[in-house]
Design a protein around this motif. Sequence first.
Motif, mmCIF file in Angstrom:
data_model
loop_
_atom_site.group_PDB
_atom_site.id
_atom_site.type_symbol
_atom_site.label_atom_id
_atom_site.label_comp_id
_atom_site.label_asym_id
_atom_site.label_seq_id
_atom_site.Cartn_x
_atom_site.Cartn_y
_atom_site.Cartn_z
ATOM 1 N N LEU A 1 8.994 23.593 14.614
ATOM 2 C CA LEU A 1 8.207 22.902 13.580
ATOM 3 C C LEU A 1 7.276 21.847 14.142
ATOM 4 N N GLN A 2 7.711 21.195 15.207
ATOM 5 C CA GLN A 2 6.831 20.171 15.767
ATOM 6 C C GLN A 2 5.558 20.792 16.338
ATOM 7 N N PHE A 3 5.724 21.960 16.961
ATOM 8 C CA PHE A 3 4.544 22.648 17.471
ATOM 9 C C PHE A 3 3.655 23.091 16.309
ATOM 10 N N LEU A 4 4.290 23.673 15.297
ATOM 11 C CA LEU A 4 3.538 24.251 14.187
ATOM 12 C C LEU A 4 2.786 23.182 13.391
ATOM 13 N N THR A 5 3.461 22.112 13.028
ATOM 14 C CA THR A 5 2.805 21.133 12.151
ATOM 15 C C THR A 5 2.134 20.015 12.938
ATOM 16 N N GLY A 6 2.400 19.960 14.252
ATOM 17 C CA GLY A 6 1.775 18.912 15.068
ATOM 18 C C GLY A 6 0.263 19.011 15.037
ATOM 19 N N GLY A 7 -0.236 20.174 15.301
ATOM 20 C CA GLY A 7 -1.677 20.397 15.230
ATOM 21 C C GLY A 7 -2.423 19.627 16.297
ATOM 22 N N PRO A 8 -3.618 20.049 16.614
ATOM 23 C CA PRO A 8 -4.422 19.333 17.602
ATOM 24 C C PRO A 8 -5.016 18.062 16.997
ATOM 25 N N GLU A 9 -5.410 17.149 17.836
ATOM 26 C CA GLU A 9 -6.150 15.974 17.377
ATOM 27 C C GLU A 9 -7.316 15.793 18.330
ATOM 28 N N TYR A 10 -8.524 15.661 17.786
ATOM 29 C CA TYR A 10 -9.700 15.611 18.638
ATOM 30 C C TYR A 10 -10.381 14.279 18.582
ATOM 31 N N CYS A 11 -11.002 13.969 19.683
ATOM 32 C CA CYS A 11 -11.905 12.842 19.746
ATOM 33 C C CYS A 11 -13.268 13.472 19.990
ATOM 34 N N ARG A 12 -13.840 14.072 18.994
ATOM 35 C CA ARG A 12 -15.094 14.805 19.189
ATOM 36 C C ARG A 12 -16.227 13.821 19.471
ATOM 37 N N PRO A 13 -17.259 14.288 20.157
ATOM 38 C CA PRO A 13 -18.387 13.388 20.426
ATOM 39 C C PRO A 13 -19.104 13.010 19.136
ATOM 40 N N CYS B 1 -5.749 20.482 6.696
ATOM 41 C CA CYS B 1 -4.325 20.140 6.729
ATOM 42 C C CYS B 1 -4.003 19.085 7.772
ATOM 43 N N CYS B 2 -4.630 19.125 8.949
ATOM 44 C CA CYS B 2 -4.149 18.219 10.002
ATOM 45 C C CYS B 2 -5.171 17.156 10.378
ATOM 46 N N TYR B 3 -6.348 17.127 9.706
ATOM 47 C CA TYR B 3 -7.308 16.037 9.913
ATOM 48 C C TYR B 3 -7.634 15.865 11.405
ATOM 49 N N LYS B 4 -7.827 16.997 12.096
ATOM 50 C CA LYS B 4 -7.903 16.915 13.546
ATOM 51 C C LYS B 4 -9.133 16.170 14.040
ATOM 52 N N SER B 5 -10.234 16.190 13.266
ATOM 53 C CA SER B 5 -11.435 15.481 13.718
ATOM 54 C C SER B 5 -11.503 14.053 13.196
ATOM 55 N N SER B 6 -10.829 13.796 12.088
ATOM 56 C CA SER B 6 -11.016 12.510 11.421
ATOM 57 C C SER B 6 -9.914 11.506 11.709
ATOM 58 N N ARG B 7 -8.756 12.010 12.094
ATOM 59 C CA ARG B 7 -7.579 11.148 12.157
ATOM 60 C C ARG B 7 -7.786 9.948 13.092
ATOM 61 N N VAL B 8 -8.418 10.215 14.240
ATOM 62 C CA VAL B 8 -8.565 9.156 15.230
ATOM 63 C C VAL B 8 -9.346 7.968 14.643
ATOM 64 N N HIS B 9 -10.342 8.261 13.797
ATOM 65 C CA HIS B 9 -11.150 7.191 13.208
ATOM 66 C C HIS B 9 -10.404 6.497 12.062
ATOM 67 N N LEU B 10 -9.676 7.286 11.309
ATOM 68 C CA LEU B 10 -8.917 6.702 10.197
ATOM 69 C C LEU B 10 -7.832 5.759 10.725
ATOM 70 N N LYS B 11 -7.206 6.185 11.828
ATOM 71 C CA LYS B 11 -6.169 5.344 12.443
ATOM 72 C C LYS B 11 -6.755 4.001 12.832
ATOM 73 N N GLU B 12 -7.968 4.040 13.373
ATOM 74 C CA GLU B 12 -8.573 2.824 13.892
ATOM 75 C C GLU B 12 -8.922 1.831 12.769
ATOM 76 N N PHE B 13 -9.391 2.357 11.627
ATOM 77 C CA PHE B 13 -9.960 1.446 10.626
ATOM 78 C C PHE B 13 -9.213 1.378 9.295
ATOM 79 N N VAL B 14 -8.421 2.373 8.974
ATOM 80 C CA VAL B 14 -7.902 2.452 7.600
ATOM 81 C C VAL B 14 -6.377 2.390 7.528
#
Lengths: 773, 277
Positions: free
Chosen positions: A400-412, A75-88
């Motif tokens: 709602l902002q807390f609930l749908t905000g979700g974490p975002e990671y910059c995993r190694p 649902c929140c793309y927490k591992s992928s979002r950072v890369h998608l933002k950068e390139f897509v």
Amino acid sequence: MALDSLMTRKLQDPPVVEVDIHAASDEQLMEMSREMGLSLSLDEMKTVREYFANEGRSPTDIELQSIGQAWSEHCCYKSSRVHLKEFVFAIDHPDVLARGDAGVMAFNDDYAYALRLESHNHPSAIEPYGGAATGIGGILRDVVCMGAQPIALVDPLCFGPIDSDAPLPPGAKHPRYLMDGVVSGIRDYGNRVGVPTVSGAFFFDDRYTGNCLVNVGCLGIVKRSEICNNFVGGAGEVLILCGGRTGRDGIHGVTFASVELKETSEEESRGSVQLGDPITKEPLIHACLEVNRLGLITGMKDLGGGGLSCVVGEMALDADCGAVMHLDRVPLKEEGLAPWEIWVSESQERMMLATTEDKVEAILDVFRTWDVLATVVATTVAEKRTTIMWGDEKIFEMDLQFLTGGPEYCRPYEIMMPQGEAGEVVPNLPANEKVLLGLLSDPNVASKEWAIRQYDHDVRAATVLRPLVGESNDTGPGDAAVLRPLHDSWRGLATAVGCNPWFTSLDPYRGGMSAVDETCRNLVAVGARPHSLTDCLNFGNPEKPDRLGQFREAVRGLGEAAAFLELPIPSGNVSLYNESPKGGALPTPMIMGVGIVEDVRKCVTSDLKEAGNSIYVVGKTLREMGGSLLYRLYGGEGGEVPSVDLEALKDKMDLMLKAMSKGMVKSCHDCSDGGLAVALAEMCIGGSMGASIQLKGLGDLEPSDMLFSESNGRWIVEVSSDHEEDWIALMGAHAQWVGVAGGPSLMIHGGGIDMALDKLKKAWNEPIWKIMG
Amino acid sequence: MENNGVKRMRPEEIKVCVLRIEGTNCEEETHRAFAAVGCSPEMVHLNQLTGHGAASARRSLEDYDALAFPGGFSAGDYVRAGAIFAARAKSALGKEIKDFVVAEKPVIGICNGFQILVELGLLPATDGISDVPTAALFTNDSGRFECRPTYLRNESRGKCIFTKKIGRGRTVMFPSAHAEGKLMSADRRFVDRLEDNDQVVFRYVSPDGRSAGYPWNPNGSASDIAGICNPAGNVLGLMPHPERALDAYTAPDWTRRHKKEGDGLAVFRSMVESLSP
């Protein structure tokens, strides 16, 4: 059970439990996450605890479940979002009209098309028929909630080897069983709702055993004035839940999609697979599109992953509102569901409509005529919070902002350096004739007629080019499907899939780029100008740095290619955790491309048309054997993965489209798996006609490299003899004459091939029929 | 206009009811087919004829001049194909539909629509309209859904009003897409009796018009029969889809050989001609 002491009943009937998260130890927090199926990490559980500490109370089970859904990778793309933002995400284009549940692109001045591709991998690995069917159901809803009429389905599928009876890892199902079930599921759902399945792809490799990939794509058409928002119009509106009833099927689907499959997944997660019902969906689509057309709704969103728990909050928050939900009004399939089950159930065939109070009766009237349930279940409020009522009892209240905000990671992540020719092992090859037959009958290349004929690719009567081309019942493979969505215009939409998971596994960056290159080649091969892409990125566990490195590099490659070619990606999907007991599934950045055809009457197919016409190869063939079908089949290893020359690709695409618009091109085929030799053979098979080809002139590679290298950026073109001079002048050095069409066999001088047409046809046509029966 | 007691209509006066329920999914292209030959078609949900649903949407079957049952998977076809639509239509509208047929108004059923006409007893109706089905469209011999181009030879000796503009013995291409299309009957003389009555309208053939087996006959239908009419010739049922062959560019081989228009138009044109000669 260690958690019992933390649980208090807040409501007896139906059961709602209050959980004393503040008293829980770290171990108990993790046990809570596991026992309740939340799939949250310890840090995430601690963030939740802090939120409720600030609220000054303990959470209810339904609140915790809601967070588990919203914060899942799915649902929140927490591992992928950072890369998608950068390139897509940054690739912009004036024709992008909406980026909602599906992307929406301008088609002409009055109409737009919607596109989306997504995965239904894990459910299909457990229950192939239901998993695939509900995948179709879900992607249709994504397109419908943009206000668009679905007009085409596209299904790229990846399985383990179907022709092997090697022992399977524990818990894995046989690829033949999976393929049969998945194709049946797509057939029975797609055919019943009356949306043609016009394109797709099959990939077979041992690294899909135990984790098949089922990607489902859909195109829709919508008047630009009727594009629908996926959110409410503002506070003081009502939400109407329509379509199917809510049941226990499809509970925890998104959290199941966000963990690795394992031996016991079948027993533990079968309940997360939803049950599809196309005959509720079919009238639901009609009714939803009708109320949108009549201007009765302010917004619409489908209930997919996370069910009500995601849709209510997201629809409200995207309009800076909140909602009060009356959960007891939701129509149920069975009695006795706990409120949290109703809230997170992913039961199929449901949509949520937003409207103002005065339009409710008119909407319910439309649904009555279609015999489809519609129920007012919520109202929107100005404060950005969701409250859930069961009768007079408040059982849920969250920001709602807390609930749908979700974490975002910059995993190694770890980036693997491609080996190139350094690690290359050249295979010992039999004679080229034998190799050609071997490649043609490999299931990755062989005719997919077994599946294609089970899909209705003609319903809606707008299909101009189908997946099979040539004479009736005696066909070769097409490159892209073409539809004519409006019946008072010859303007068309083409769609095709591109992906090479083997390239991606050896060199993820080039793999990502190659997927874009191949998609564009397929579209151009029929005479379509590539216009937009949508992707479904199927990768392994992002918590493993090498898998995340593959993901990042592939996204970088496809993002750079798309940006250079000015192709926006207005929708997309990420499917991580594709791992099986045998290891990671092949990294598979699946791309579905859409092209615009100015006039469908000028479309070109791949079957050879007329004896005596010249044949040209467009694009350079290099010695790039890495990931090739030749190496996979005959034991080669490593090697240079085909590179992409974006500038040359762009030039060639422009020239090819110009040649086609002037009627110079009689047939054209993309050159990919199996290289030149396979592409030529396929054109002969489709055209029921041989050809006489010379390799000299193409360069000085070894014949087997020239014949079977899978260099990007190439097409094979049959040129009309009336236009040959113009063609030569137009294409210049991009095109090389290689021979003429005609004769009873495919002769490749300098390649040691002289193969009768019926031998080629047999090698290509029969294998999958024989395997699947 | 009245001429010899038969009502003559201008094409645009011909109101066609394209009837649908949930799971009917070829109604739009069927509607388009009638519009393409100048008629005034309307997509009507069965609920609109039975009064179940919104009052403002109410319609009456007797107001229409022709009736079409489009293709699809009505009600899911989870029992015998067409059975549920037929049962629902019969219980609420049985008399109206029968009157419509007896008045010799044109009725066409395509694919699932053909299955529905058989379930309704309106086809083959060799001995008159029957209360129970006297034939069936059974599972294809292949056991699979088959989507492929099919070629049909017009076998009608003149009775069927839907093929008068095709020419006897001519071969046309209408694509097929069905899992249950094998025409069968318990009556051993079934095919002979259809022949005797001029009720055989289309047979599956190869592209050059010769008898041929699978895949040209995609379902194993008796005597390669693809479509039949009732003894009066005003009711036609066929498995292949003429409404998917309206223009030349949906033909499977149009990039190889070019026709001016799709073969399917002639079916709808023939019907118009029968009402407005």
